[in-house]
Design a protein around this motif. Sequence first.
Motif, PDB file in Angstrom:
ATOM      1  N   ASP A 105      29.867  46.436  23.773  1.00 26.69           N
ATOM      2  CA  ASP A 105      30.802  47.731  23.722  1.00 26.69           C
ATOM      3  C   ASP A 105      31.346  48.077  25.314  1.00 26.69           C
ATOM      4  N   ALA A 106      30.047  47.968  26.158  1.00 26.60           N
ATOM      5  CA  ALA A 106      30.193  48.515  27.437  1.00 26.60           C
ATOM      6  C   ALA A 106      29.134  47.824  28.403  1.00 26.60           C
ATOM      7  N   ALA A 107      29.482  48.010  29.598  1.00 25.55           N
ATOM      8  CA  ALA A 107      28.464  47.477  30.601  1.00 25.55           C
ATOM      9  C   ALA A 107      28.204  48.444  31.766  1.00 25.55           C
ATOM     10  N   ILE A 108      26.912  48.787  31.920  1.00 26.77           N
ATOM     11  CA  ILE A 108      26.646  49.662  33.115  1.00 26.77           C
ATOM     12  C   ILE A 108      25.736  48.760  34.114  1.00 26.77           C
ATOM     13  N   SER A 109      26.255  48.422  35.133  1.00 23.21           N
ATOM     14  CA  SER A 109      25.682  47.643  36.085  1.00 23.21           C
ATOM     15  C   SER A 109      26.027  47.539  37.355  1.00 23.21           C
ATOM     16  N   GLY A 110      26.264  49.044  38.149  1.00 20.75           N
ATOM     17  CA  GLY A 110      26.695  49.054  39.392  1.00 20.75           C
ATOM     18  C   GLY A 110      27.992  48.336  39.596  1.00 20.75           C
ATOM     19  N   ILE A 111      28.888  48.404  38.649  1.00 13.80           N
ATOM     20  CA  ILE A 111      30.219  47.631  38.557  1.00 13.80           C
ATOM     21  C   ILE A 111      31.226  48.661  39.274  1.00 13.80           C
ATOM     22  N   THR A 112      31.588  48.145  40.355  1.00 19.40           N
ATOM     23  CA  THR A 112      32.802  48.657  41.152  1.00 19.40           C
ATOM     24  C   THR A 112      34.054  48.715  40.396  1.00 19.40           C
ATOM     25  N   ILE A 113      34.724  49.976  40.361  1.00 18.54           N
ATOM     26  CA  ILE A 113      35.976  50.079  39.686  1.00 18.54           C
ATOM     27  C   ILE A 113      36.932  49.390  40.788  1.00 18.54           C
TER      28      ILE A 113
END
Length: 271
Positions: A105-113
């Motif tokens: 459903d989502a990812a949180i991983s220091g992902i840069t926009i």
Amino acid sequence: MVKLINFKWQQLILSLGCLLLIIGCQSLYPATNPDAKPLKVATDPTFVPFEFQTADGKLEGFDIDLMNALASPAAGIPKVGGFAVQFESLPFDGMISTLQAKRVDAAISGITITAERLKTIAFSRPYFKAGLAIAVREDNQNIQDFNSLKGKKIAVQIGSTGADFAKTIPNAKISTFNSGPEFFQDLLNGNVDAVVSDAFATLYAIKNGKLKGIKVVADLLTQEYYGIAMPKDSPHLDAINKGLATLLSNGTYKQIYQKWFKVEPPQLPDS
Ligand code: ARG
């Protein structure tokens, strides 16, 4: 005789009552109720202090705390009012395609926009101000900025903004790695001259004695923002943005930021 019939009737009414109650409960909370399902959240726990695993396998970090805070009823996500999170460990490189395929459903991983990523997935409002930096061995004197990276051997994480940036360095020889600990090991071994990666993660690891013999070149190469990534048209985007706004205004974000970075968080843009 009369008593016996009475007793049977009572039993029958009681069983029917139970049956109705069970059916009633099931229609009130059907197994397919989307709100009752935990939110599946991908993360690559090789990125101290945003997401990492403790010796006994527990997930910890700034992103993990933030996601758990979002899931708590205190984030006041309208109508949802608290939900369960089910973290799933995934290599960073596979994160975007997993979101595209809606396997999480989502990812949180220091992902840069980035503009490129926004073509295929959605991002929450920015939740962290970040940037890329050059890391070199402590005794290195000649790499100080972008220009001095020309023609050098550079290590990056596959699929990261650091990898994209490295492609813009003229004549650089790029080695790609699956995770942070691996590319720093290559730097220490002398196989590469520099690493281009997220400044805060590297600085944190150096400060906390987790990375010895490495230093970060002072000036950041880029300014970036991390966002929580979701599939395009995700039904959770609005709720997550509202929850982030609450955490930013009620002091929870600041508390989590200070727990990990020991300083005041910087101002973040709304979008
Ligand atoms: N911020 C960089 C990017 O979005 C790297 C993030 C790496 N995160 C991780 N959990 N390994 O490309």
